[in-house]
Write an enzyme that holds these catalytic residues in place. Sequence first.
Site, PDB file in Angstrom:
ATOM      1  N   GLY A   1       0.839  -1.194   0.000  1.00 17.45           N
ATOM      2  CA  GLY A   1       0.000   0.000   0.000  1.00 17.45           C
ATOM      3  C   GLY A   1       0.871   1.240   0.000  1.00 17.45           C
TER       4      GLY A   1
ATOM      5  N   HIS B   1      -2.713   7.441   6.912  1.00 19.87           N
ATOM      6  CA  HIS B   1      -1.681   8.307   6.312  1.00 19.87           C
ATOM      7  C   HIS B   1      -2.301   9.607   5.806  1.00 19.87           C
ATOM      8  CE1 HIS B   1       2.198   6.328   6.200  1.00 19.87           C
ATOM      9  NE2 HIS B   1       1.696   5.195   5.721  1.00 19.87           N
TER      10      HIS B   1
ATOM     11  N   GLN C   1       3.001   9.992   1.321  1.00 20.38           N
ATOM     12  CA  GLN C   1       4.312   9.330   1.306  1.00 20.38           C
ATOM     13  C   GLN C   1       5.154   9.705   0.093  1.00 20.38           C
ATOM     14  OE1 GLN C   1       2.392   5.316   2.194  1.00 20.38           O
ATOM     15  NE2 GLN C   1       4.357   5.146   3.232  1.00 20.38           N
TER      16      GLN C   1
ATOM     17  N   HIS D   1      -4.574   1.544   7.519  1.00 13.16           N
ATOM     18  CA  HIS D   1      -3.221   2.103   7.612  1.00 13.16           C
ATOM     19  C   HIS D   1      -3.043   3.223   6.576  1.00 13.16           C
ATOM     20  CE1 HIS D   1       1.356   1.375   7.941  1.00 13.16           C
ATOM     21  NE2 HIS D   1       1.235   2.182   6.902  1.00 13.16           N
ATOM     22  N   GLU D   2      -3.489   2.977   5.337  1.00  9.36           N
ATOM     23  CA  GLU D   2      -3.315   3.973   4.269  1.00  9.36           C
ATOM     24  C   GLU D   2      -4.228   5.181   4.488  1.00  9.36           C
ATOM     25  OE1 GLU D   2      -0.736   3.551   2.652  1.00  9.36           O
ATOM     26  OE2 GLU D   2      -0.505   1.425   3.094  1.00  9.36           O
TER      27      GLU D   2
ATOM     28  N   CYS E   1       5.792  -0.002   7.358  1.00 12.64           N
ATOM     29  CA  CYS E   1       5.447   1.165   6.554  1.00 12.64           C
ATOM     30  C   CYS E   1       6.663   1.567   5.733  1.00 12.64           C
ATOM     31  CB  CYS E   1       5.033   2.304   7.482  1.00 12.64           C
ATOM     32  SG  CYS E   1       4.568   3.799   6.616  1.00 12.64           S
ATOM     33  N   LEU E   2       6.439   1.871   4.452  1.00 10.72           N
ATOM     34  CA  LEU E   2       7.560   2.255   3.585  1.00 10.72           C
ATOM     35  C   LEU E   2       8.208   3.563   4.060  1.00 10.72           C
ATOM     36  CD1 LEU E   2       5.969   1.392   0.124  1.00 10.72           C
ATOM     37  CD2 LEU E   2       7.738   0.091   1.338  1.00 10.72           C
TER      38      LEU E   2
HETATM   39 NI    NI Z   1       2.542   3.276   5.712  1.00 17.25          NI
END
Ligand code: NI
Length: 174
Positions: free
Chosen positions: A46, A142, A51, A138-139, A96-97
Amino acid sequence: MSLRNIIVVPDPLLKQIAQPIETITEDVKKQALDMVETMYDAPGIGLAANQIGCLNRIFVMDTNYRKEESSRKPIIMINPEIVWKSEEISVMEEGCLSIPQQYAEVERPKSVRVKYIDIDGEVREHIGEDLESHCIQHELDHLNGILFIDYLSRLKRNMILRKVEKMKKDGIIL
Ligand code: NI
């Protein structure tokens, strides 16, 4: 399509609230497709607009990202909104990236129904369970400036932030 740079904590853009998209312009479409490419390249399951440094409400997801390129089915969600959450809770390890190589267990509703607009401007709904439910929440977090580490104790959160800082200093991550 092109790859976008993924920002990492403590970049302040990760703490900001992304704004709704009013018109799906060519720029918005390009951003969404770039996000899909960037997510697969990372690789991740995701990716939210914050991000890549864009403060508009788009996220992309594919919880089966390991499968063959030809059978990939990414979901692009514009202006996503959770319209139902299960009472049943699920605990899963999340990463998380934007917080590279750090993982922790997070508790969330086991199923959610999300309403969104697709890249063609159609209103759609999707039910996510287990991993997909965690991913959607989660997304969406963000887009509201919330990270999974915000659910942890301050001690644990600071430990993770220090580890990422050290990895940056050591040149392990950019
Ligand atoms: Ni994340």
